[in-house]
Design a protein around this motif. Sequence first.
Motif, PDB file in Angstrom:
ATOM      1  N   GLY A  70       0.845  -1.204   0.000  1.00  0.00           N
ATOM      2  CA  GLY A  70       0.000   0.000   0.000  1.00  0.00           C
ATOM      3  C   GLY A  70       0.874   1.245   0.000  1.00  0.00           C
ATOM      4  N   HIS A  71       1.894   1.263   0.907  1.00  0.00           N
ATOM      5  CA  HIS A  71       2.836   2.406   0.939  1.00  0.00           C
ATOM      6  C   HIS A  71       3.613   2.499  -0.375  1.00  0.00           C
ATOM      7  CE1 HIS A  71       2.195   3.143   5.167  1.00  0.00           C
ATOM      8  NE2 HIS A  71       2.706   1.989   5.550  1.00  0.00           N
ATOM      9  N   ALA A  72       4.166   1.348  -0.805  1.00  0.00           N
ATOM     10  CA  ALA A  72       5.105   1.355  -1.940  1.00  0.00           C
ATOM     11  C   ALA A  72       4.417   1.779  -3.239  1.00  0.00           C
ATOM     12  CB  ALA A  72       5.731  -0.027  -2.107  1.00  0.00           C
ATOM     13  N   LEU A  73       3.215   1.262  -3.475  1.00  0.00           N
ATOM     14  CA  LEU A  73       2.553   1.573  -4.755  1.00  0.00           C
ATOM     15  C   LEU A  73       2.012   3.004  -4.760  1.00  0.00           C
ATOM     16  CD1 LEU A  73       0.855  -1.868  -5.509  1.00  0.00           C
ATOM     17  CD2 LEU A  73       3.036  -0.973  -6.344  1.00  0.00           C
ATOM     18  N   THR A  74       1.629   3.506  -3.587  1.00  0.00           N
ATOM     19  CA  THR A  74       1.218   4.918  -3.534  1.00  0.00           C
ATOM     20  C   THR A  74       2.446   5.807  -3.746  1.00  0.00           C
ATOM     21  OG1 THR A  74      -0.363   4.209  -1.870  1.00  0.00           O
ATOM     22  CG2 THR A  74      -0.186   6.562  -2.228  1.00  0.00           C
ATOM     23  N   ALA A  75       3.582   5.411  -3.147  1.00  0.00           N
ATOM     24  CA  ALA A  75       4.818   6.177  -3.358  1.00  0.00           C
ATOM     25  C   ALA A  75       5.151   6.217  -4.852  1.00  0.00           C
ATOM     26  CB  ALA A  75       5.969   5.541  -2.572  1.00  0.00           C
ATOM     27  N   ARG A  76       4.967   5.086  -5.523  1.00  0.00           N
ATOM     28  CA  ARG A  76       5.235   5.030  -6.968  1.00  0.00           C
ATOM     29  C   ARG A  76       4.365   6.050  -7.707  1.00  0.00           C
ATOM     30  NH1 ARG A  76       5.154  -0.724  -9.759  1.00  0.00           N
ATOM     31  NH2 ARG A  76       7.239  -0.796  -8.850  1.00  0.00           N
ATOM     32  N   ALA A  77       3.101   6.165  -7.277  1.00  0.00           N
ATOM     33  CA  ALA A  77       2.194   7.132  -7.916  1.00  0.00           C
ATOM     34  C   ALA A  77       2.712   8.561  -7.727  1.00  0.00           C
ATOM     35  CB  ALA A  77       0.793   6.991  -7.332  1.00  0.00           C
ATOM     36  N   PHE A  78       3.517   8.798  -6.663  1.00  0.00           N
ATOM     37  CA  PHE A  78       4.100  10.127  -6.435  1.00  0.00           C
ATOM     38  C   PHE A  78       5.547  10.204  -6.945  1.00  0.00           C
ATOM     39  CE2 PHE A  78       0.686  10.297  -3.218  1.00  0.00           C
ATOM     40  CZ  PHE A  78       0.115  11.509  -3.584  1.00  0.00           C
ATOM     41  N   GLN A  83      12.992   0.503  -2.973  1.00  0.00           N
ATOM     42  CA  GLN A  83      14.175  -0.334  -3.172  1.00  0.00           C
ATOM     43  C   GLN A  83      13.874  -1.783  -2.826  1.00  0.00           C
ATOM     44  OE1 GLN A  83      17.446   0.908  -0.738  1.00  0.00           O
ATOM     45  NE2 GLN A  83      18.681  -0.840  -1.341  1.00  0.00           N
ATOM     46  N   ARG A  84      13.209  -1.979  -1.708  1.00  0.00           N
ATOM     47  CA  ARG A  84      12.893  -3.350  -1.291  1.00  0.00           C
ATOM     48  C   ARG A  84      11.849  -3.340  -0.180  1.00  0.00           C
ATOM     49  NH1 ARG A  84      18.012  -5.656   2.099  1.00  0.00           N
ATOM     50  NH2 ARG A  84      18.756  -6.224   0.061  1.00  0.00           N
ATOM     51  N   GLY A  92       6.952  -5.330   9.092  1.00  0.00           N
ATOM     52  CA  GLY A  92       7.468  -5.150   7.735  1.00  0.00           C
ATOM     53  C   GLY A  92       7.951  -3.739   7.522  1.00  0.00           C
ATOM     54  N   VAL A  93       8.711  -3.566   6.437  1.00  0.00           N
ATOM     55  CA  VAL A  93       9.173  -2.217   6.100  1.00  0.00           C
ATOM     56  C   VAL A  93       9.320  -2.098   4.587  1.00  0.00           C
ATOM     57  CG1 VAL A  93      11.644  -2.724   6.366  1.00  0.00           C
ATOM     58  CG2 VAL A  93      10.849  -0.394   6.650  1.00  0.00           C
ATOM     59  N   ALA A  94       8.874  -0.961   4.049  1.00  0.00           N
ATOM     60  CA  ALA A  94       9.090  -0.665   2.632  1.00  0.00           C
ATOM     61  C   ALA A  94      10.161   0.418   2.588  1.00  0.00           C
ATOM     62  CB  ALA A  94       7.797  -0.170   1.984  1.00  0.00           C
ATOM     63  N   MET A  95      11.342   0.064   2.026  1.00  0.00           N
ATOM     64  CA  MET A  95      12.438   1.045   1.954  1.00  0.00           C
ATOM     65  C   MET A  95      12.309   1.852   0.669  1.00  0.00           C
ATOM     66  SD  MET A  95      15.632  -1.148   3.288  1.00  0.00           S
ATOM     67  CE  MET A  95      16.853   0.006   2.658  1.00  0.00           C
ATOM     68  N   LEU A  96      11.877   3.099   0.806  1.00  0.00           N
ATOM     69  CA  LEU A  96      11.687   3.946  -0.371  1.00  0.00           C
ATOM     70  C   LEU A  96      13.039   4.503  -0.836  1.00  0.00           C
ATOM     71  CD1 LEU A  96       8.484   6.000   0.574  1.00  0.00           C
ATOM     72  CD2 LEU A  96       8.658   3.715  -0.359  1.00  0.00           C
ATOM     73  N   ASN A  97      13.139   4.723  -2.140  1.00  0.00           N
ATOM     74  CA  ASN A  97      14.383   5.255  -2.699  1.00  0.00           C
ATOM     75  C   ASN A  97      14.554   6.747  -2.513  1.00  0.00           C
ATOM     76  OD1 ASN A  97      15.563   2.985  -3.557  1.00  0.00           O
ATOM     77  ND2 ASN A  97      14.798   3.090  -5.657  1.00  0.00           N
ATOM     78  N   GLY A  98      13.503   7.406  -2.084  1.00  0.00           N
ATOM     79  CA  GLY A  98      13.594   8.855  -1.910  1.00  0.00           C
ATOM     80  C   GLY A  98      12.631   9.295  -0.833  1.00  0.00           C
ATOM     81  N   ASP A 105       2.203  14.589  -0.190  1.00  0.00           N
ATOM     82  CA  ASP A 105       2.636  13.284  -0.712  1.00  0.00           C
ATOM     83  C   ASP A 105       2.897  12.321   0.443  1.00  0.00           C
ATOM     84  OD1 ASP A 105       2.654  14.905  -2.888  1.00  0.00           O
ATOM     85  OD2 ASP A 105       4.738  14.520  -3.487  1.00  0.00           O
ATOM     86  N   GLU A 106       3.624  12.808   1.473  1.00  0.00           N
ATOM     87  CA  GLU A 106       3.924  11.931   2.604  1.00  0.00           C
ATOM     88  C   GLU A 106       2.640  11.473   3.292  1.00  0.00           C
ATOM     89  OE1 GLU A 106       5.971  13.254   6.384  1.00  0.00           O
ATOM     90  OE2 GLU A 106       7.043  11.386   5.979  1.00  0.00           O
ATOM     91  N   PHE A 107       1.694  12.379   3.401  1.00  0.00           N
ATOM     92  CA  PHE A 107       0.423  12.036   4.057  1.00  0.00           C
ATOM     93  C   PHE A 107      -0.246  10.862   3.334  1.00  0.00           C
ATOM     94  CE2 PHE A 107      -4.160  12.392   4.621  1.00  0.00           C
ATOM     95  CZ  PHE A 107      -4.264  12.495   6.003  1.00  0.00           C
ATOM     96  N   TRP A 108      -0.384  10.946   2.004  1.00  0.00           N
ATOM     97  CA  TRP A 108      -1.091   9.893   1.271  1.00  0.00           C
ATOM     98  C   TRP A 108      -0.299   8.591   1.218  1.00  0.00           C
ATOM     99  CZ3 TRP A 108      -5.899  10.389   1.405  1.00  0.00           C
ATOM    100  CH2 TRP A 108      -6.516  11.634   1.277  1.00  0.00           C
ATOM    101  N   ILE A 109       1.022   8.696   1.059  1.00  0.00           N
ATOM    102  CA  ILE A 109       1.847   7.476   1.041  1.00  0.00           C
ATOM    103  C   ILE A 109       1.685   6.739   2.371  1.00  0.00           C
ATOM    104  CG2 ILE A 109       4.234   6.606   1.002  1.00  0.00           C
ATOM    105  CD1 ILE A 109       4.884   8.992  -0.886  1.00  0.00           C
TER     106      ILE A 109
END
Length: 377
Positions: A70-78, A83-84, A92-98, A105-109
């Motif tokens: 949910g976090h990762a795909l919303t981040a992709r939309a922004f 990364q992984r 769990g953890v979603a490591m974002l590249n940025g 953006d942070e709110f929705w992600i």
Amino acid sequence: MIGRNFVKFGKIFGIETGLSLNWFLMFIIFVVSLTPYTAQILGLSQAAAVGCTVLTVLLVYASILAHEFGHALTARAFGIETQRITLHLFGGVAMLNGEPERPRDEFWITVAGPAVSFVLAGVFGLAWVAGHSAGLAGPLTYITGYVAAMNLFLAVFNCLPGFPMDGGRIVRSTLWAITDNYLLATRIASWGGMGVGGLLLAWAVFELTSGDVTAGIIRVLFGFFLISLARQSYQQAKIIAPFRGKKVRDFMRPIRAVVPPGALLSDVVEDYLRPMQMDQLPVIDGERLLGCVSARDIETHEPRQWPWMRASEVMKPYGAQNVIDPDEDAIKALHRFGRHGQHSFAVFKGRQLLGHIVDRDFARHMQVSKAGSPADA
Ligand SMILES: [Zn+2]
């Protein structure tokens, strides 16, 4: 495949996904502590109860993965790739590249993760209600009920205002939008993280004194984990704050030297790379860009061979691993330095080489910004 403390199980939606080795410890604790309860509720044999529990626990972890996606795909939309995604001891953890560029953006992600958990709680909850009203009281109804409850717990627990948990990120992005001060917002949100960590420790003490040792120990560990994470996240925010709103081109150095293809490797090292403190330079013949010669590629050959080998023999074409766009976010560049252990990147616009960025320039910018704002130092 097993990496360092990491077991990959492939790419999902193009994102590398896997397990941290400490996840197995939590999986075993989870199954061992839940199996007697499953056996008692369902009246199953030991073997059947273990099978039912393993399935339940796997569904809970699949739910955590869905939350992270949910976090990762919303981040992709922004415009931020992940990364992984890793499952570990505490979830769990979603490591974002940025980093999100704007509070919105942070709110929705952030909100997307608990939203997925709430939806899953609803779906499994409906299945549980349907099973019950059909008069089914077997393992299927038990599993859907348990997974629904766990998803509800995950959604609510993650919304606690302890940065860097989701609730804390919602607090940070809201304060950031109000104050327009990223660092101040992070500082206040990280106090929340330490507060929630402290409350978990207090709860753990209560559980330990009332005899529930396993749950108590897990909460002690999680409490300390959260407190250290809140501190680390604030430190990290201090590092990236000076780079907000900046682009790679703001840190770009012009090309100061080019290597002729016939240069001997010993000369490339002594006359170019060392004095210029660079780990890569372009190889150019007349006007033509042939490729890139890097310290790493030279070092794959024995130093005694360097006086005989030429740059053209070790150069490589430029590729995604050492190239960056001038309009790329500076924070993304910072993440790339950290990730690849590389000290410089070539800045290309299309096929044109414009210059280099070097990690020392980024470090210097960090120091200068620190000196310039004593309130945040
Ligand atoms: Zn989350």
